[in-house]
Write a protein that holds these residues in place. Sequence first.
Motif, mmCIF file in Angstrom:
data_model
loop_
_atom_site.group_PDB
_atom_site.id
_atom_site.type_symbol
_atom_site.label_atom_id
_atom_site.label_comp_id
_atom_site.label_asym_id
_atom_site.label_seq_id
_atom_site.Cartn_x
_atom_site.Cartn_y
_atom_site.Cartn_z
ATOM 1 N N ARG A 113 0.828 -1.213 0.000
ATOM 2 C CA ARG A 113 0.000 0.000 0.000
ATOM 3 C C ARG A 113 0.864 1.265 0.000
ATOM 4 O O ARG A 113 0.487 2.272 -0.581
ATOM 5 C CB ARG A 113 -0.940 -0.014 1.206
ATOM 6 C CG ARG A 113 -1.885 1.163 1.276
ATOM 7 C CD ARG A 113 -2.859 1.047 2.425
ATOM 8 N NE ARG A 113 -2.182 0.748 3.670
ATOM 9 C CZ ARG A 113 -2.792 0.339 4.770
ATOM 10 N NH1 ARG A 113 -4.098 0.173 4.786
ATOM 11 N NH2 ARG A 113 -2.114 0.091 5.863
ATOM 12 N N VAL A 121 -4.192 2.928 -4.216
ATOM 13 C CA VAL A 121 -4.304 2.493 -2.821
ATOM 14 C C VAL A 121 -5.641 1.794 -2.545
ATOM 15 O O VAL A 121 -5.664 0.768 -1.857
ATOM 16 C CB VAL A 121 -4.052 3.676 -1.847
ATOM 17 C CG1 VAL A 121 -4.465 3.326 -0.423
ATOM 18 C CG2 VAL A 121 -2.579 4.091 -1.901
ATOM 19 N N VAL A 124 -5.333 -1.861 -3.381
ATOM 20 C CA VAL A 124 -4.526 -2.596 -2.403
ATOM 21 C C VAL A 124 -5.300 -2.746 -1.093
ATOM 22 O O VAL A 124 -5.197 -3.779 -0.423
ATOM 23 C CB VAL A 124 -3.156 -1.917 -2.190
ATOM 24 C CG1 VAL A 124 -2.357 -2.643 -1.123
ATOM 25 C CG2 VAL A 124 -2.378 -1.864 -3.499
ATOM 26 N N GLN A 125 -6.115 -1.749 -0.770
ATOM 27 C CA GLN A 125 -6.937 -1.857 0.443
ATOM 28 C C GLN A 125 -7.907 -3.026 0.337
ATOM 29 O O GLN A 125 -8.215 -3.679 1.338
ATOM 30 C CB GLN A 125 -7.687 -0.557 0.713
ATOM 31 C CG GLN A 125 -8.366 -0.518 2.071
ATOM 32 C CD GLN A 125 -7.386 -0.635 3.224
ATOM 33 O OE1 GLN A 125 -6.363 0.048 3.259
ATOM 34 N NE2 GLN A 125 -7.682 -1.514 4.182
#
Length: 164
Positions: A113, A121, A124-125
């Motif tokens: 992240r 992001v 990736v979260q």
Amino acid sequence: MTSQQSDLAQRNRLIGEAYSGEVFGAAMFSKMAELTQDPARADALTLLHRLEVQTQQSVRPLLDLYGVQSDEDEARSAGLRTGEDLDRQPWHQVWQDMIAIATKSLDDFRWLRTMVRADDVPIVQILIDHEIVLIDYASKEALGDPASLDRVRDHVEPAPKSDY
């Protein structure tokens, strides 16, 4: 190799591993659902398969954005083999082992992240949230908690409804 090149290589490696891991997991849970004789376990494994596929589809764009290659066929084959192997393991042990694997992935994804562009992001979260849900399930299932699937159900998008 410069520090920046090393960071980029590490980022790309983690993206590739993340995607391959979701392909692997989808195949593994699918095979386990196919092989189990327990209908409740089959339902749980099918839901976990959907969680993996959902996450895989969310992460796929990162491969193109960062020019990362992934051997989907190899990941799928390895997942199917592992699903067969795990079918012969004690149920609680499968989930105890899964906790360690998912915790390592969670650490990797938290680091990833910090390495992607701000616009990426949220993708990736999704990986991070996925691992948290999987760890929660595995922790509860290893103990025989009847509510082990609650968080998975809350996280997985509903299956498409048939027109029939």
